[in-house]
Design a protein around this motif. Structure first.
Motif, PDB file in Angstrom:
ATOM      1  N   SER A 157       1.845 -11.695  -8.676  1.00 10.11           N
ATOM      2  CA  SER A 157       0.443 -10.765  -9.372  1.00 10.11           C
ATOM      3  C   SER A 157       1.440  -9.355  -9.585  1.00 10.11           C
ATOM      4  CB  SER A 157       0.237 -11.065  -8.608  1.00 10.11           C
ATOM      5  OG  SER A 157      -0.257 -10.466  -7.202  1.00 10.11           O
ATOM      6  N   GLU A 158       2.619  -9.043  -8.423  1.00 10.57           N
ATOM      7  CA  GLU A 158       2.807  -8.399  -7.434  1.00 10.57           C
ATOM      8  C   GLU A 158       4.785  -7.811  -7.803  1.00 10.57           C
ATOM      9  OE1 GLU A 158      -0.265  -5.717  -5.072  1.00 10.57           O
ATOM     10  OE2 GLU A 158       0.504  -7.864  -3.781  1.00 10.57           O
ATOM     11  N   ARG A 159       5.088  -6.312  -8.733  1.00 12.30           N
ATOM     12  CA  ARG A 159       6.300  -6.234  -8.458  1.00 12.30           C
ATOM     13  C   ARG A 159       6.414  -4.727  -7.858  1.00 12.30           C
ATOM     14  NH1 ARG A 159       9.971  -4.392 -13.497  1.00 12.30           N
ATOM     15  NH2 ARG A 159      11.891  -3.556 -12.760  1.00 12.30           N
ATOM     16  N   ILE A 160       7.158  -4.736  -7.026  1.00 12.58           N
ATOM     17  CA  ILE A 160       7.808  -3.807  -5.586  1.00 12.58           C
ATOM     18  C   ILE A 160       8.415  -2.586  -6.584  1.00 12.58           C
ATOM     19  CG2 ILE A 160       9.054  -2.744  -3.557  1.00 12.58           C
ATOM     20  CD1 ILE A 160       7.512  -5.396  -2.786  1.00 12.58           C
ATOM     21  N   GLY A 161       8.787  -1.564  -6.942  1.00 14.45           N
ATOM     22  CA  GLY A 161       9.381  -0.793  -7.775  1.00 14.45           C
ATOM     23  C   GLY A 161      10.276   0.209  -6.710  1.00 14.45           C
ATOM     24  N   LYS A 172       8.516   2.950  -1.500  1.00 14.08           N
ATOM     25  CA  LYS A 172       9.275   3.205  -0.054  1.00 14.08           C
ATOM     26  C   LYS A 172       9.262   2.040   0.196  1.00 14.08           C
ATOM     27  CE  LYS A 172       8.669   7.992   1.681  1.00 14.08           C
ATOM     28  NZ  LYS A 172       7.839   8.857   2.252  1.00 14.08           N
ATOM     29  N   ALA A 173      10.052   1.415   1.110  1.00 18.53           N
ATOM     30  CA  ALA A 173       9.784  -0.152   1.595  1.00 18.53           C
ATOM     31  C   ALA A 173       9.153  -0.623   2.481  1.00 18.53           C
ATOM     32  CB  ALA A 173      11.259  -0.501   2.049  1.00 18.53           C
ATOM     33  N   ALA A 174       8.914  -0.539   3.450  1.00 20.78           N
ATOM     34  CA  ALA A 174       8.133  -0.583   4.864  1.00 20.78           C
ATOM     35  C   ALA A 174       6.431  -0.239   3.845  1.00 20.78           C
ATOM     36  CB  ALA A 174       7.749   0.066   5.788  1.00 20.78           C
ATOM     37  N   GLN A 175       6.392   0.327   3.401  1.00 23.62           N
ATOM     38  CA  GLN A 175       4.898   0.807   2.570  1.00 23.62           C
ATOM     39  C   GLN A 175       4.437  -0.094   1.767  1.00 23.62           C
ATOM     40  OE1 GLN A 175       4.233   4.748   2.552  1.00 23.62           O
ATOM     41  NE2 GLN A 175       3.038   4.410   0.423  1.00 23.62           N
ATOM     42  N   ALA A 176       5.828  -0.729   1.110  1.00 18.96           N
ATOM     43  CA  ALA A 176       5.366  -1.670   0.095  1.00 18.96           C
ATOM     44  C   ALA A 176       5.457  -2.990   0.336  1.00 18.96           C
ATOM     45  CB  ALA A 176       6.958  -1.510  -1.031  1.00 18.96           C
ATOM     46  N   VAL A 177       5.681  -3.346   1.631  1.00 19.15           N
ATOM     47  CA  VAL A 177       6.029  -4.337   1.996  1.00 19.15           C
ATOM     48  C   VAL A 177       4.613  -5.354   2.454  1.00 19.15           C
ATOM     49  CG1 VAL A 177       7.561  -5.825   3.659  1.00 19.15           C
ATOM     50  CG2 VAL A 177       8.783  -4.901   2.132  1.00 19.15           C
ATOM     51  N   ARG A 178       4.484  -3.714   3.170  1.00 16.73           N
ATOM     52  CA  ARG A 178       2.743  -4.791   3.908  1.00 16.73           C
ATOM     53  C   ARG A 178       1.974  -4.468   3.229  1.00 16.73           C
ATOM     54  NH1 ARG A 178       4.148   0.120   7.256  1.00 16.73           N
ATOM     55  NH2 ARG A 178       3.262   1.427   6.045  1.00 16.73           N
ATOM     56  N   ALA A 179       1.877  -3.720   1.700  1.00 13.08           N
ATOM     57  CA  ALA A 179       0.299  -3.002   0.436  1.00 13.08           C
ATOM     58  C   ALA A 179       0.935  -4.953  -0.045  1.00 13.08           C
ATOM     59  CB  ALA A 179       1.307  -1.708  -0.071  1.00 13.08           C
ATOM     60  N   LYS A 180       2.381  -4.932  -1.175  1.00  8.08           N
ATOM     61  CA  LYS A 180       2.006  -6.048  -1.718  1.00  8.08           C
ATOM     62  C   LYS A 180       2.452  -7.547  -0.893  1.00  8.08           C
ATOM     63  CE  LYS A 180       2.769  -2.468  -4.943  1.00  8.08           C
ATOM     64  NZ  LYS A 180       3.732  -1.993  -6.265  1.00  8.08           N
ATOM     65  N   LYS A 181       1.246  -8.238  -1.027  1.00  2.74           N
ATOM     66  CA  LYS A 181       1.090  -9.562  -0.402  1.00  2.74           C
ATOM     67  C   LYS A 181       1.903 -10.861  -0.846  1.00  2.74           C
ATOM     68  CE  LYS A 181      -0.531  -7.781   3.367  1.00  2.74           C
ATOM     69  NZ  LYS A 181      -0.326  -7.524   4.374  1.00  2.74           N
ATOM     70  N   ASP A 182       2.046  -9.979  -2.434  1.00  4.17           N
ATOM     71  CA  ASP A 182       1.241 -11.294  -4.283  1.00  4.17           C
ATOM     72  C   ASP A 182       2.540 -10.838  -4.321  1.00  4.17           C
ATOM     73  OD1 ASP A 182       1.140 -14.037  -4.552  1.00  4.17           O
ATOM     74  OD2 ASP A 182       0.709 -12.549  -6.744  1.00  4.17           O
ATOM     75  N   SER A 183       4.162  -9.555  -4.059  1.00  4.32           N
ATOM     76  CA  SER A 183       4.904  -9.307  -4.730  1.00  4.32           C
ATOM     77  C   SER A 183       6.374 -10.619  -5.284  1.00  4.32           C
ATOM     78  CB  SER A 183       5.916  -8.875  -3.457  1.00  4.32           C
ATOM     79  OG  SER A 183       6.730  -9.105  -2.378  1.00  4.32           O
ATOM     80  N   THR A 184       6.549 -10.295  -5.804  1.00  2.66           N
ATOM     81  CA  THR A 184       7.816 -11.596  -6.471  1.00  2.66           C
ATOM     82  C   THR A 184       8.720 -11.458  -5.364  1.00  2.66           C
ATOM     83  OG1 THR A 184       9.373  -9.880  -7.098  1.00  2.66           O
ATOM     84  CG2 THR A 184       7.602 -10.886  -8.998  1.00  2.66           C
ATOM     85  N   MET A 185       8.994 -10.982  -4.428  1.00  3.18           N
ATOM     86  CA  MET A 185       9.794 -10.978  -3.564  1.00  3.18           C
ATOM     87  C   MET A 185       9.234 -11.864  -2.175  1.00  3.18           C
ATOM     88  SD  MET A 185      11.942  -7.249  -2.665  1.00  3.18           S
ATOM     89  CE  MET A 185      12.820  -6.416  -4.236  1.00  3.18           C
ATOM     90  N   ARG A 186       7.734 -11.093  -2.144  1.00  2.00           N
ATOM     91  CA  ARG A 186       7.585 -12.352  -0.745  1.00  2.00           C
ATOM     92  C   ARG A 186       7.757 -14.441  -0.814  1.00  2.00           C
ATOM     93  NH1 ARG A 186       2.637 -11.175   3.074  1.00  2.00           N
ATOM     94  NH2 ARG A 186       4.147  -8.705   3.355  1.00  2.00           N
TER      95      ARG A 186
END
Lengths: 359, 359
Positions: B65-69, B73-87
């Motif tokens: 459901s989520e996209r990291i722009g 900021k990498a560290a923050q995005a990785v922590r916050a977006k648990k359902d990112s396309t990357m993860r």
């Protein structure tokens, strides 16, 4: 009235012809007296030959019996060759007989000799080698240090910033130069231990610090003075050289294979030459070694007479604008004790300085 | 039979169009099944539209459901977006549902997520980001690390050398790759503390270590694998980008101002395009992050469908040639405990692998 500049006559790969030609051109077009340093028996007849009937030109020869080769190890050559063109030339500056020194010789040997003979200004921990890089705008940028110092600490970077900023203002005529810290990201807090420590120190300086910049910013006109450890700067410089050479080779190949007709070949050669001219390092006159008790410009080994001419021009400009004195003031709060002969007078502002005008 | 590759459908600046087109092309020409990861409600209609009647192509969608722009900021995005396309995508690799992951998204976030989700291979202290650089020869060079690790120690550089050498052999098909240490001079004993310490360690390795190399050697075909601290590598990479852009801009300007006639403009465009093609990063497929428990390729944000296609091609090639397994063996003396699903089978050598041939 004239600015005295010493020129190592046996620096460039093709020395002494580029030096002799460059010196003659400089004496014709700039308010300088050039002190050519080299083995007199070899140098004098060549100079006479090139001078022809221009005997009025202010060129003098100083004898030095030894030449340091491009492939010699710097430390060893400096120790062993007591009568090298570099050492004899730099002594003329130290003794106040000239205000600036130009060489296209072995960079390591030139740096070592200059540091030994001239010495650093009070308060300067490490003199810094600076290169002038082309940008998309008409104003080049200054990158320092590019190899005089590796394993720098944050205090060194702060000193580089101050010296580079003064050089950009005085010699490159950039108003309020933008100073950036070479880093791997733009946000504050990015980078390695060195850049993280240097950032707040740079921010606290009374100059136009714009924060972190990246490798690409060296060329895009966003920053005027780029500060880094000498290892990083040297890699950046040589990577630029390598990338440029690759692009030129590929472009040449592509143009010659595509533009088969004669008219195409002619057109492409014109375009290619115009392009090359914009990137021509010979226009920039070489790399200043900043922080010494005197002006020292180190050119590329492949320098031609235009590069030598511009090296002399830049050295004279640094003398005229009192770059050394400005750095000395910045670091010690006062003019250095040792006077730089002619420099003060020539730089007084009352003497017209014609950049490229005829003599 | 097919190699399963996960593709972050929302990585590139212009996502998801380059991803969808690149995935379709990859499925038509390579023995791969592509797992597209992104918000399904948005992704499915676009995929259907581009697929047309090619319903037989092995493309599947996995919802995230989520996209990291790009600017997050990498560290923050990785922590916050648990359902990112990357993860979500990297989890598919961890769970053995695919063998490789490709993204053209935020590099910092991709590195952080890959390290978190996949983890490093036993014995690998720091996974390394590697870029493929153009050279004058037809074979590119590998530069690593280019930003995953700053403040490296000599042991890290030794690990980079081993991993880069394996990648050059397996994916780039270079026999006995020449490995060099990026330095500021060629002689042994040159450099900063790090390179002086690393040199003897590299020399002692059972690989083709050719000693110190300089920035210009990245492009001149003298070396295949260039090893450095991530700060240095990142500066070298971005400096190359900046210098290339400057040269392209100046060249374009020069060509358009010189070649005024229509025929000239046409000729120059042809030459320029041929030139650009040789330098085209999209052919290289992106930067492998080496040393992880699975293949991870990070492409440029500006990736077009060709870059995405090549990213998938390179990932599949790394899986087929068992790059991960080779690195694991090198570092731990054994195949990693966790199997990489399909990889072993696909890489068995019995399945024909058609690089760019039609399906």
């Amino acid at each position: 009235m004239l600015i005295d500049i010493v020129l190592d006559a046996f620096g460039a790969d093709k020395a002494p012809e580029p030096e002799i030609k460059g010196a003659i051109r400089a004496c014709r077009h700039l308010p300088v007296r050039v002190h050519l340093v080299g083995p007199e028996p070899e140098l004098r007849p060549l100079l006479e030959q090139h001078l022809g009937n221009q005997h009025e030109l202010p060129i003098v020869i100083h004898h030095a019996s030894e030449r340091i080769g491009m492939d010699e190890k710097a430390a060893q050559a400096v120790r062993a060759k007591k009568d090298s063109t570099m050492r004899v030339g730099l002594k003329l500056v130290r003794e106040g007989k000239a205000a600036g020194f130009v060489t296209a010789g072995n960079t390591g040997a030139a740096m070592a000799t200059a540091k030994m003979v001239l010495g650093a200004l009070d308060g300067v921990d490490r003199p810094a080698l600076s290169t002038i890089m082309p940008t998309v705008s008409r104003t080049p940028s200054v990158l320092l240090d590019v190899g005089a110092n590796v394993d720098c600490d944050a205090r060194n970077l702060v000193q580089f910033a101050k010296m580079g900023e003064i050089y950009a203002r005085s010699v490159l005529k950039i108003d309020n130069p933008r100073v950036g810290l070479l880093n791997i990201g733009e946000e504050e807090g990015k980078g390695n231990e060195l850049t993280k420590e240097a950032y707040p120190l740079l921010k606290a300086l009374p100059l136009n610090f714009i924060g972190n910049v990246e490798g690409r910013d060296i060329f895009n006109g966003h920053v005027d003075v780029i500060v880094c450890d000498g290892f990083i700067g040297n890699v950046a410089l040589k990577t630029t050289e390598g990338a440029s050479r690759l692009m030129r080779d590929l472009l040449r190949e592509s143009l010659t294979s595509t533009l088969k007709s004669k008219v195409g070949a002619l057109l492409s050669r014109q375009a290619f030459n115009a392009f090359r001219k914009r990137l021509d390092y010979t226009e920039y006159g070489g790399a200043p070694l900043l922080g010494l008790r005197g002006v020292c410009i180190i050119g590329h080994g492949s320098s031609n007479d235009n590069a030598i001419y511009n090296g002399i021009r830049v050295a004279a400009e640094a003398v005229k604008t009192q770059t050394t004195e400005a750095i000395a003031r910045e670091f010690a709060g006062q003019i250095p004790a040792r006077p730089t002969h002619d420099a003060g007078e020539a730089a007084g502002g009352s003497i017209p300085y014609h950049d490229q005008s005829a003599h």
